[in-house]
Motif scaffolding. Structure first.
Motif, PDB file in Angstrom:
ATOM      1  N   LYS A   2      -1.610  15.747  -0.973  1.00 60.11           N
ATOM      2  CA  LYS A   2      -1.784  14.307  -0.791  1.00 60.11           C
ATOM      3  C   LYS A   2      -2.100  13.674  -2.132  1.00 60.11           C
ATOM      4  CE  LYS A   2      -3.590  14.582   3.914  1.00 60.11           C
ATOM      5  NZ  LYS A   2      -2.512  13.951   4.629  1.00 60.11           N
ATOM      6  N   LYS A   3      -1.846  12.395  -2.249  1.00 63.01           N
ATOM      7  CA  LYS A   3      -2.245  11.668  -3.458  1.00 63.01           C
ATOM      8  C   LYS A   3      -3.694  11.227  -3.271  1.00 63.01           C
ATOM      9  CE  LYS A   3       2.237  10.508  -4.960  1.00 63.01           C
ATOM     10  NZ  LYS A   3       2.971   9.830  -5.941  1.00 63.01           N
ATOM     11  N   ARG A   5      -5.142   8.489  -3.751  1.00 64.32           N
ATOM     12  CA  ARG A   5      -5.285   7.183  -3.078  1.00 64.32           C
ATOM     13  C   ARG A   5      -5.214   7.304  -1.556  1.00 64.32           C
ATOM     14  NH1 ARG A   5       0.128   6.144  -5.338  1.00 64.32           N
ATOM     15  NH2 ARG A   5       1.576   6.581  -3.653  1.00 64.32           N
ATOM     16  N   ASP A   6      -4.585   8.385  -1.048  1.00 65.20           N
ATOM     17  CA  ASP A   6      -4.474   8.580   0.393  1.00 65.20           C
ATOM     18  C   ASP A   6      -5.767   9.115   1.007  1.00 65.20           C
ATOM     19  OD1 ASP A   6      -1.801   7.774   0.249  1.00 65.20           O
ATOM     20  OD2 ASP A   6      -1.116   9.841  -0.085  1.00 65.20           O
ATOM     21  N   ILE A   7      -6.593   9.761   0.193  1.00 67.59           N
ATOM     22  CA  ILE A   7      -7.803  10.389   0.724  1.00 67.59           C
ATOM     23  C   ILE A   7      -9.091   9.737   0.227  1.00 67.59           C
ATOM     24  CG2 ILE A   7      -6.702  12.628   1.094  1.00 67.59           C
ATOM     25  CD1 ILE A   7      -8.017  13.590  -1.511  1.00 67.59           C
ATOM     26  N   LYS A  99     -12.477   8.764   1.915  1.00 67.76           N
ATOM     27  CA  LYS A  99     -12.283   7.961   3.124  1.00 67.76           C
ATOM     28  C   LYS A  99     -12.766   8.680   4.375  1.00 67.76           C
ATOM     29  CE  LYS A  99      -8.274   5.466   1.341  1.00 67.76           C
ATOM     30  NZ  LYS A  99      -6.824   5.228   1.457  1.00 67.76           N
ATOM     31  N   SER A 140      -5.094   7.243  -9.173  1.00 69.86           N
ATOM     32  CA  SER A 140      -4.725   7.165  -7.752  1.00 69.86           C
ATOM     33  C   SER A 140      -3.509   8.012  -7.414  1.00 69.86           C
ATOM     34  CB  SER A 140      -4.486   5.712  -7.348  1.00 69.86           C
ATOM     35  OG  SER A 140      -3.276   5.225  -7.904  1.00 69.86           O
TER      36      SER A 140
END
Length: 192
Positions: A2-3, A5-7, A99, A140
């Protein structure tokens, strides 16, 4: 994969317009470069206390947040291990807030950011002539391996134990050096 920014949410620290002045009655403590330890921990107890009238919550640090060094030779992250209601982050650092901690362990992410693949990613994307810098957009885009949470917790624990082992080894080497020097000085004085 995942990047980042996604987590995680990424936010720049508070940009102070002038030099920070200590205020014993200040409403916030400000985390700066010297408040990050070599073991990638936030030592917020050393942060300078200042009076700030602006809104501070967007810059607040909470337990589990990561402080990313965006400038300089070291592009690692330090982990905020304790909660403190009055601690904010100064620019040029970035605050990384996971997140969903049921998906990503903060200790694991701290370790991953310091790993060779992440460091290679940052090195390839750094800008600046005299001071290397990683921009928010580049940060990110960091690709992050996200194994199951149990595996992340194991990796984070092993990384923490490894850091502690290195710290103990350094302390032991310093004590050995001091002891040998004392013995040699004592021997030299006997020979004179």
């Amino acid at each position: 994969m995942k990047k980042l920014r996604d987590i995680a949410d990424i936010r720049a620290g508070y940009a102070f317009r002038e030099r920070l002045e200590y205020d014993a009655k200040g409403n916030v403590r400000v985390v700066q470069l010297n408040d990050l330890t070599l073991q990638n921990r936030v030592a917020f107890e050393t942060a300078i206390r200042v009076r700030l009238l602006a809104e501070t919550e967007p810059y607040a640090l909470h337990k589990g947040d990561l402080v990313f060094r965006s400038r300089g030779l070291r592009t690692t992250a330090a982990l905020m291990e304790e909660d403190a209601a009055d601690v904010i982050l100064a620019a040029p650092f970035f605050r990384i807030r996971i997140k969903d901690t049921a998906l990503v362990n903060p200790g694991y992410l701290t370790w991953y950011i310091a790993s060779r693949p992440a460091q290679r990613f940052f090195t390839e994307r750094q800008t600046g002539t005299s001071v290397n810098m990683v921009k928010s957009q580049e940060l990110s885009e960091l690709p992050v391996e996200v194994p199951p949470l149990a595996v992340q917790e194991q990796i984070a624990e092993i990384a923490k134990l490894s850091e502690r082992e290195q710290q103990i080894q350094t302390e032991l080497n310093e004590k050995r050096k001091t002891y040998i020097e004392a013995v040699l000085l004592k021997t030299a004085k006997k020979e004179i």
